[in-house]
Design a protein around this motif. Structure first.
Motif, PDB file in Angstrom:
ATOM      1  N   VAL A  24     100.126  90.906  15.623  1.00 52.20           N
ATOM      2  CA  VAL A  24      99.350  91.933  15.096  1.00 52.20           C
ATOM      3  C   VAL A  24      97.744  91.440  15.070  1.00 52.20           C
ATOM      4  CG1 VAL A  24     100.681  93.434  13.916  1.00 52.20           C
ATOM      5  CG2 VAL A  24      99.636  91.343  12.744  1.00 52.20           C
ATOM      6  N   TYR A  25      97.753  90.037  14.868  1.00 49.49           N
ATOM      7  CA  TYR A  25      96.566  89.476  14.777  1.00 49.49           C
ATOM      8  C   TYR A  25      96.608  88.098  15.461  1.00 49.49           C
ATOM      9  CZ  TYR A  25      92.007  87.516  13.129  1.00 49.49           C
ATOM     10  OH  TYR A  25      90.634  86.938  13.012  1.00 49.49           O
ATOM     11  N   ALA A  26      95.586  87.626  16.063  1.00 52.15           N
ATOM     12  CA  ALA A  26      95.702  86.210  16.711  1.00 52.15           C
ATOM     13  C   ALA A  26      94.115  85.859  16.842  1.00 52.15           C
ATOM     14  CB  ALA A  26      96.445  86.299  18.071  1.00 52.15           C
ATOM     15  N   THR A  27      94.060  84.611  16.686  1.00 49.45           N
ATOM     16  CA  THR A  27      92.541  84.003  16.810  1.00 49.45           C
ATOM     17  C   THR A  27      92.895  82.514  17.504  1.00 49.45           C
ATOM     18  OG1 THR A  27      90.368  83.474  15.734  1.00 49.45           O
ATOM     19  CG2 THR A  27      92.667  83.028  14.508  1.00 49.45           C
ATOM     20  N   HIS A  28      91.705  82.092  17.944  1.00 52.45           N
ATOM     21  CA  HIS A  28      91.415  80.751  18.640  1.00 52.45           C
ATOM     22  C   HIS A  28      90.818  79.821  17.347  1.00 52.45           C
ATOM     23  CE1 HIS A  28      88.964  78.268  21.727  1.00 52.45           C
ATOM     24  NE2 HIS A  28      89.881  77.549  21.083  1.00 52.45           N
ATOM     25  N   THR A  29      91.260  78.615  17.333  1.00 51.96           N
ATOM     26  CA  THR A  29      90.383  77.915  16.198  1.00 51.96           C
ATOM     27  C   THR A  29      90.376  76.517  17.050  1.00 51.96           C
ATOM     28  OG1 THR A  29      92.104  76.583  15.230  1.00 51.96           O
ATOM     29  CG2 THR A  29      91.779  78.855  14.411  1.00 51.96           C
ATOM     30  N   ASP A  30      89.388  75.751  16.839  1.00 49.38           N
ATOM     31  CA  ASP A  30      89.315  74.543  17.481  1.00 49.38           C
ATOM     32  C   ASP A  30      89.695  73.361  17.452  1.00 49.38           C
ATOM     33  OD1 ASP A  30      87.811  73.876  15.397  1.00 49.38           O
ATOM     34  OD2 ASP A  30      85.984  73.312  16.673  1.00 49.38           O
ATOM     35  N   PHE A  31      90.214  72.885  16.142  1.00 47.69           N
ATOM     36  CA  PHE A  31      90.958  71.699  16.346  1.00 47.69           C
ATOM     37  C   PHE A  31      91.981  71.442  15.022  1.00 47.69           C
ATOM     38  CE2 PHE A  31      89.633  68.268  13.233  1.00 47.69           C
ATOM     39  CZ  PHE A  31      88.846  69.022  12.441  1.00 47.69           C
ATOM     40  N   ALA A  32      92.693  70.661  15.482  1.00 46.02           N
ATOM     41  CA  ALA A  32      93.979  70.351  14.528  1.00 46.02           C
ATOM     42  C   ALA A  32      93.991  69.167  14.087  1.00 46.02           C
ATOM     43  CB  ALA A  32      95.241  71.058  15.201  1.00 46.02           C
ATOM     44  N   ASP A  33      94.745  68.798  13.164  1.00 41.77           N
ATOM     45  CA  ASP A  33      94.679  67.696  12.328  1.00 41.77           C
ATOM     46  C   ASP A  33      95.311  66.579  13.021  1.00 41.77           C
ATOM     47  OD1 ASP A  33      94.403  65.682  10.484  1.00 41.77           O
ATOM     48  OD2 ASP A  33      95.798  66.594   9.237  1.00 41.77           O
ATOM     49  N   LYS A  34      96.618  67.378  13.696  1.00 35.86           N
ATOM     50  CA  LYS A  34      97.923  66.418  13.978  1.00 35.86           C
ATOM     51  C   LYS A  34      97.475  65.352  15.089  1.00 35.86           C
ATOM     52  CE  LYS A  34     100.917  68.939  12.063  1.00 35.86           C
ATOM     53  NZ  LYS A  34     102.382  69.941  11.842  1.00 35.86           N
ATOM     54  N   SER A  35      97.052  65.657  16.137  1.00 43.16           N
ATOM     55  CA  SER A  35      97.027  64.940  17.181  1.00 43.16           C
ATOM     56  C   SER A  35      95.365  64.576  17.798  1.00 43.16           C
ATOM     57  CB  SER A  35      97.874  64.783  18.347  1.00 43.16           C
ATOM     58  OG  SER A  35      97.950  66.101  18.412  1.00 43.16           O
ATOM     59  N   GLY A  36      94.407  64.708  16.890  1.00 43.99           N
ATOM     60  CA  GLY A  36      93.047  64.424  17.161  1.00 43.99           C
ATOM     61  C   GLY A  36      92.576  66.090  17.483  1.00 43.99           C
ATOM     62  N   TYR A  37      91.630  66.111  18.375  1.00 49.06           N
ATOM     63  CA  TYR A  37      90.862  67.373  18.317  1.00 49.06           C
ATOM     64  C   TYR A  37      91.689  68.110  19.426  1.00 49.06           C
ATOM     65  CZ  TYR A  37      87.844  64.737  15.668  1.00 49.06           C
ATOM     66  OH  TYR A  37      87.114  63.783  14.385  1.00 49.06           O
ATOM     67  N   LEU A  38      92.080  69.428  18.827  1.00 47.04           N
ATOM     68  CA  LEU A  38      92.794  70.203  19.905  1.00 47.04           C
ATOM     69  C   LEU A  38      92.190  71.578  19.936  1.00 47.04           C
ATOM     70  CD1 LEU A  38      96.515  68.986  19.194  1.00 47.04           C
ATOM     71  CD2 LEU A  38      94.963  68.642  21.324  1.00 47.04           C
ATOM     72  N   ASP A  39      92.662  72.283  20.759  1.00 44.58           N
ATOM     73  CA  ASP A  39      92.368  73.826  20.584  1.00 44.58           C
ATOM     74  C   ASP A  39      93.796  74.326  20.258  1.00 44.58           C
ATOM     75  OD1 ASP A  39      89.703  74.409  21.983  1.00 44.58           O
ATOM     76  OD2 ASP A  39      90.719  73.088  23.550  1.00 44.58           O
ATOM     77  N   SER A  40      93.626  75.059  19.217  1.00 45.98           N
ATOM     78  CA  SER A  40      94.941  75.744  18.714  1.00 45.98           C
ATOM     79  C   SER A  40      94.490  77.227  18.679  1.00 45.98           C
ATOM     80  CB  SER A  40      95.460  75.009  17.340  1.00 45.98           C
ATOM     81  OG  SER A  40      94.122  75.085  16.688  1.00 45.98           O
ATOM     82  N   TYR A  41      95.683  77.806  18.847  1.00 48.29           N
ATOM     83  CA  TYR A  41      95.843  79.470  18.880  1.00 48.29           C
ATOM     84  C   TYR A  41      96.708  79.684  17.664  1.00 48.29           C
ATOM     85  CZ  TYR A  41      94.035  79.268  23.635  1.00 48.29           C
ATOM     86  OH  TYR A  41      93.348  79.034  24.639  1.00 48.29           O
ATOM     87  N   ILE A  42      96.437  80.484  16.768  1.00 46.89           N
ATOM     88  CA  ILE A  42      97.212  80.997  15.835  1.00 46.89           C
ATOM     89  C   ILE A  42      97.492  82.545  15.691  1.00 46.89           C
ATOM     90  CG2 ILE A  42      95.171  80.694  14.385  1.00 46.89           C
ATOM     91  CD1 ILE A  42      96.893  80.117  12.156  1.00 46.89           C
ATOM     92  N   ALA A  43      98.623  83.057  15.615  1.00 47.34           N
ATOM     93  CA  ALA A  43      99.034  84.327  15.738  1.00 47.34           C
ATOM     94  C   ALA A  43     100.036  84.900  14.507  1.00 47.34           C
ATOM     95  CB  ALA A  43      99.614  84.506  17.044  1.00 47.34           C
ATOM     96  N   SER A  45     102.798  88.041  13.439  1.00 47.59           N
ATOM     97  CA  SER A  45     103.410  89.115  13.626  1.00 47.59           C
ATOM     98  C   SER A  45     103.681  89.664  12.175  1.00 47.59           C
ATOM     99  CB  SER A  45     104.630  89.064  14.349  1.00 47.59           C
ATOM    100  OG  SER A  45     105.652  88.296  13.681  1.00 47.59           O
ATOM    101  N   ASN A  46     104.570  90.591  12.185  1.00 46.11           N
ATOM    102  CA  ASN A  46     104.820  91.024  10.644  1.00 46.11           C
ATOM    103  C   ASN A  46     105.932  90.211   9.917  1.00 46.11           C
ATOM    104  OD1 ASN A  46     103.489  93.361  10.159  1.00 46.11           O
ATOM    105  ND2 ASN A  46     104.880  94.597  11.416  1.00 46.11           N
ATOM    106  N   GLU A  47     106.622  89.246  10.778  1.00 46.63           N
ATOM    107  CA  GLU A  47     107.412  88.464  10.128  1.00 46.63           C
ATOM    108  C   GLU A  47     107.049  86.904  10.413  1.00 46.63           C
ATOM    109  OE1 GLU A  47     109.494  90.466  12.635  1.00 46.63           O
ATOM    110  OE2 GLU A  47     109.420  92.057  11.484  1.00 46.63           O
ATOM    111  N   LYS A  48     106.172  86.557  11.280  1.00 47.69           N
ATOM    112  CA  LYS A  48     106.142  85.032  11.759  1.00 47.69           C
ATOM    113  C   LYS A  48     104.582  84.792  11.744  1.00 47.69           C
ATOM    114  CE  LYS A  48     110.279  83.628  13.563  1.00 47.69           C
ATOM    115  NZ  LYS A  48     111.380  84.783  13.515  1.00 47.69           N
ATOM    116  N   MET A  49     104.483  83.324  11.588  1.00 49.57           N
ATOM    117  CA  MET A  49     103.131  82.996  11.988  1.00 49.57           C
ATOM    118  C   MET A  49     103.297  81.920  12.750  1.00 49.57           C
ATOM    119  SD  MET A  49     100.045  81.705   9.555  1.00 49.57           S
ATOM    120  CE  MET A  49     100.194  80.177   9.100  1.00 49.57           C
ATOM    121  N   TYR A  50     102.643  81.930  13.961  1.00 48.46           N
ATOM    122  CA  TYR A  50     102.747  81.062  15.078  1.00 48.46           C
ATOM    123  C   TYR A  50     101.723  80.042  15.249  1.00 48.46           C
ATOM    124  CZ  TYR A  50     106.279  84.615  16.458  1.00 48.46           C
ATOM    125  OH  TYR A  50     107.376  85.229  16.516  1.00 48.46           O
TER     126      TYR A  50
END
Ligand SMILES: Nc1ncnc2c1ncn2[C@@H]1O[C@H](COP(=O)(O)OP(=O)(O)O)[C@@H](O)[C@H]1O
Ligand SMILES: [Mg+2]
Lengths: 753, 180
Positions: A24-43, A45-50
């Motif tokens: 239902v909603y998704a967005t691009h964010t630009d960096f994640a903590d885990k392995s340095g600077y990354l592009d992450s996509y986050i989405a 649905s009614n039950e889950k977050m990816y």
């Protein structure tokens, strides 16, 4: 169901074998903590977050010259919404983190750079909506409101709906010319006389050279020997041309000042219309520079530049046509030479524009420094920093001088070279034309006329090169002027404003969030309510957001989240004039306008009679100090006028508000700059003023809040405590602490005294 | 004159700056991903680290505050930390002061008071393109020292050009009109 899921994110997740149809909603964010600077996509649905971590690689595909971004997924995280606790957002300086609060434990789900904070905020809201069982995208702005309606560019600042892309040089010029629209008749006269004038100057060589040489001096000419007649004809042509020139300059001089006056008025009006936010976000120095310098640039361009642009363009095309008519072969040779010259000029043009821009920036820095040092003279003197200030000034001034020198050097080498080049062109034409005359292909008159015309081209060309620099400056200025005119105020009058007959003054703030600058919240969910006719006292440390809250109630800014209602009506729906007239703010920093003390007191009611003014001044304990001034109520104050102390200004401001007679009174540390005695005497006036009106009193000294019906302690953008004095004292919290500290302080003073 | 300097010295030294005693301090990472500090008897499971001179001297005078933003103390210099402690502290600081390095300036457009830039940012081996809009260039494009440049965009992001000297010619030329 409405959804917002960008295509590229769908494909990235689909590549991972995830069913994206429920997103239902998704967005691009630009960096994640885990392995340095990354592009992450986050989405969601009614039950889950990816959450998909990966890298957007920029690759050059072979063959195609375009660079394309390819997504390389690294890691996928899937959370069941039911297994997540409350999602919260934490703002750091240039990053934010999405946290999961569960069983009193908080863990970090995602770290991103601050620019994405609004997207993540939306994500949290979507999750909340899903959990509340309502339409996921309720109350969420996607797309439409964030993008320009004309061209689809994202507004650089979502709450300032101004699209820079829809503004280019040509349309700026067109708009500037639009100001001529109201003066159609005069403009048409100007145009016609100008064009007629240049027609006459164009036919001068035809009469003066071609006709004279070929028809008058040549034996086979039809007017052979009529020298006197010919000379008179030449003189007449010239005279008519000059007369036309005088005529159009005359009409022009009577029109343009009005047009520029129009423009200046538009700027000034626009400035009045703009919200306070606009002024606090720009350096005052550059704003002042804008109005005066920019309007002047435009003025001179209109008076001295534009008309000649038209004349020269017309002459240029006219002469070229005449050359072609005279002899196509020679004209073609010219056409080889001219474009090269034009290219030269264009290069120069872009260089000069740069210089001008730099120069402008330095200039406004210098202006800011001057106003800085004028306003800060006392501090400068107190710290004996006169020399340092002068040095600072010299530094920027020096840089500006270097830019100027650079610009001049460029022009002083470039222009002679261009002239040499042009002269070369003339020599070539003379040589080739000479041969053609010898061979009988053209007459002597034609060659001489041709050379005369060629030299007539240099004028416009030179002017165009020089005026283009000027034009650039004008466009640059116009660009900034239109920025002011076009800037949509953040605070706007509602389409159907609610007009209340009588404001009773029930004020309610619910979950108010506000930030001046992106990602630096000042109010973080403030709840408050004041009943009609009651007095609410507000205490809190400096910087807690008290004044901000006052400004929000008067709608000098709009809240980012939450609502402010007066008598149950959202302030955004109330008529702005009504709202501002019914709220009186005596604020911390007081501005006195240029004018007399009396004028300043009756600012809200210009027609108030003298006696009322004096009464207001007396009520505010201002009368005595006013009478001590030589010109009393007629003392000039404001910029360049009599200097008043902070406490005196505050008293004038209180008098102003007393006269305004507002339904709601906000006292923002209204008596902070006064001595205790004056304060005490004013307290009485204020008490009378407060009676029967809703009053919000912000104060440092808790003693001034004695009469408050209730009190609220604001800390870090939130109300941390509220209740009556008694309740709060019993609670032994923040207020109790403040109160005892101040009481102790008083005791010490009393003992020493 | 002499007297006032003397007074200033005593004034300034009268205040205890409150350095953290690193001998009894231990920074750690919580299971939730936050940074915590065990300091003597106290255990702060969530601390905030701030630089006193984020631009000119990012490695010294680090303020350590607890959950309620009350300062626990300051670290005079990160170099006083052991290697492991250093890593924990620096990684927390880097999250707070995250500012991607600019490798290239691909294009600059000046429109109506805004400057639009297309930047190549990130880190070695993981660069990506980013479009940003900057307003008020005098304020938001700033030289940090003779060679280092900071760019702040309208969203609040900050980008750092580590060294103008090492930037390629084209990028430099594009930035040039805004460098002061
Ligand atoms: N025009 C402004 N632009 C940016 N920040 C501001 C502006 N005005 C106030 N602030 C910030 O907002 C916070 C609250 O300020 P203010 O409401 O004036 O506090 P108080 O009146 O409680 O002392 C402060 O941190 C201040 O720096
Ligand atoms: Mg205040």
């Amino acid at each position: 169901m409405k959804t917002f899921v960008p295509e590229y994110i769908i494909s990235a997740f689909a590549a991972q074998g995830i069913d994206t149809s429920k997103f239902v909603y998704a967005t691009h964010t630009d960096f994640a903590d885990k392995s340095g600077y990354l592009d992450s996509y986050i989405a969601v649905s009614n039950e889950k977050m990816y959450i998909l971590y990966g890298e957007e690689k920029v690759v050059k595909t072979s063959g195609a010259r375009r660079i394309v971004a390819v997504y390389e997924p690294k890691e996928l995280e899937i959370h069941d919404l039911s297994s997540l606790g409350e999602l919260t957002l934490e703002r750091l300086l240039s990053t934010g983190r999405l946290c999961n609060e569960q069983d009193h434990e908080t863990s970090i789900l995602l770290v991103f750079s601050i620019g994405f904070i609004s997207d993540i905020e939306k994500l949290i809201k979507v999750v909340k909506n899903i959990r509340d069982g309502i339409e996921p995208l309720t109350d969420i702005l996607v797309d439409e409101e964030l993008f320009c309606h004309k061209c689809g560019t994202r507004y650089p600042e979502p709450n300032r709906k101004l699209c820079p892309k829809c503004m280019d040089k040509v349309s700026i010029t067109r708009r500037l010319l639009g100001f001529f629209g109201h003066y159609k008749q005069k403009v048409i006269i100007i145009f016609l006389t100008m064009l007629a004038g240049s027609v006459f100057s164009m036919i001068t060589p035809l009469v003066g050279t071609k006709f004279f040489f070929d028809e008058v001096l040549m034996e086979e000419g039809s007017f052979y020997g009529y020298i006197l007649g010919a000379v008179l004809l030449i003189l007449l042509v010239r005279a008519v041309g000059v007369a036309l020139n005088i005529l159009y300059s005359y009409v022009l001089a009577r029109t343009v000042p009005w047009i520029v006056q129009d423009l200046k008025l538009r700027i000034f009006e626009a400035m009045q219309r703009l919200s306070v936010g606009f002024y606090t976000s720009k350096r005052t120095g550059s704003l002042m520079n804008r109005v005066n310098q920019d309007a002047n640039n435009i003025y001179w361009f209109f008076v001295d530049g534009l008309p000649y642009v038209v004349v020269n363009l017309f002459t240029f095309t006219g002469v070229i046509i005449l050359m072609c008519v005279l002899n196509v072969k020679l004209a073609l040779i010219c056409f080889v030479i001219l474009p090269i010259a034009i290219i030269f000029f264009r290069i120069l043009w872009s260089i000069f524009r740069r210089f001008h821009h730099k120069n402008w920036v330095y200039n406004s820095q210098l202006n800011s420094m001057v106003s800085d040092s004028v306003n800060g003279q006392r501090v400068i003197k107190a710290f004996a920093k006169e020399d340092t200030e002068a040095r600072r000034f010299a530094e920027v001034g020096g840089k500006q001088a270097l830019v100027d020198i650079h610009a001049m050097n460029t022009s002083s080498t470039a222009f002679p070279l261009i002239y040499l080049f042009m002269f070369l062109g003339q020599v070539i034409i003379t040589a080739i034309g000479g041969i053609m005359v010898l061979e009988g292909e053209i007459t002597i008159g034609t060659l001489l006329t041709f050379i005369a015309y060629l030299s007539m081209l240099y004028g416009p060309l030179e002017f165009m090169s020089w005026v283009s620099n000027w034009w650039a400056r004008c466009v640059d200025s116009a660009q900034r002027v239109f920025e002011i005119i076009d800037a949509k105020p953040d605070v706007t009058e509602p389409d159907n404003p609610v007009i209340l007959d009588k404001i009773r003054g029930n004020i309610e703030l619910k979950g108010v969030k506000f930030e001046y600058d992106p990602a630096t919240p000042v109010l973080k969910g403030l709840d408050l309510s004041v009943k009609a006719g009651e007095m609410l006292g507000i205490v809190g440390k400096t910087g807690a957001g008290k004044s901000t809250m006052a400004n929000l109630i008067a709608r000098l800014y709009d809240v980012n989240e939450g609502s402010i209602t007066i008598d149950g009506v959202n302030v955004k729906e109330l008529s702005l004039t009504l709202l501002r007239n019914s709220i009186g703010i005596v604020s911390q920093d007081i501005y006195l306008f240029i004018g007399t003390i009396a004028d300043n007191i009756r600012y809200a009611k210009p027609d108030a009679c003298t006696e009322v003014v004096i009464r207001a001044a007396k009520a505010a304990s201002a009368h005595d100090f006013i009478m001590a001034l030589p010109d009393a109520y007629e003392t000039k104050v404001g910029a360049g006028g009599q200097d008043l102390s902070g406490g005196e200004k505050q008293r004038l401001s209180i008098a102003r508000t007393i006269l305004q007679d507002p339904d709601i009174l906000i006292l923002d540390e209204a008596t902070a700059a006064m001595d205790t005695e004056t304060e005490a005497s004013i307290q009485k006036a204020l008490f009378d003023l407060q009676r029967g009106r809703t009053t919000i009193a912000i104060a440092h000294r808790l003693s001034t809040l004695r009469d408050a019906d209730s009190l609220a302690v604001i800390s870090d953008g939130k109300v941390v405590e509220s209740g009556t004095h008694k309740e709060l004292m019993e609670k032994k919290g923040e207020y109790h602490k403040l109160y005892t500290i101040q009481l102790e302080g008083l005791k010490v003073i009393n003992m020493e005294a | 004159m002499e007297k006032s300097t003397l007074e200033a010295q005593t004034l300034a030294s009268a205040i205890d700056i409150g350095m953290i005693d690193l001998k009894i301090a231990e920074f750690y990472v919580t299971p939730g991903g936050f940074t915590g500090l065990r300091y003597g008897e106290n255990d702060h499971n969530r601390i905030t680290l701030r630089r006193a001179f984020p631009i000119g001297n990012p490695e010294e005078y680090i303020s350590v505050a607890d959950k309620t933003n009350k300062e626990i103390g300051m670290i005079r210099s990160l170099s006083e930390l052991t290697k492991k402690q250093y890593e924990i502290v620096v990684s927390e600081l880097e999250k707070r002061y995250y500012s991607p390095t600019v490798f290239e300036v691909k294009s600059v457009k000046d429109k109506l008071g805004y400057v639009y830039m297309e930047l190549l940012i990130g880190k070695e081996g993981a660069k990506y393109k980013k479009n940003c809009a900057i307003k008020d260039v005098n304020k938001n494009i700033r030289m940090l020292d003779d060679d280092k440049l900071a760019i702040f965009d309208v969203d609040g992001n900050r980008y750092i050009v580590e060294s103008l000297v090492n930037l390629d010619k084209k990028s430099l030329k594009r930035l040039e009109p805004y460098l002061f």
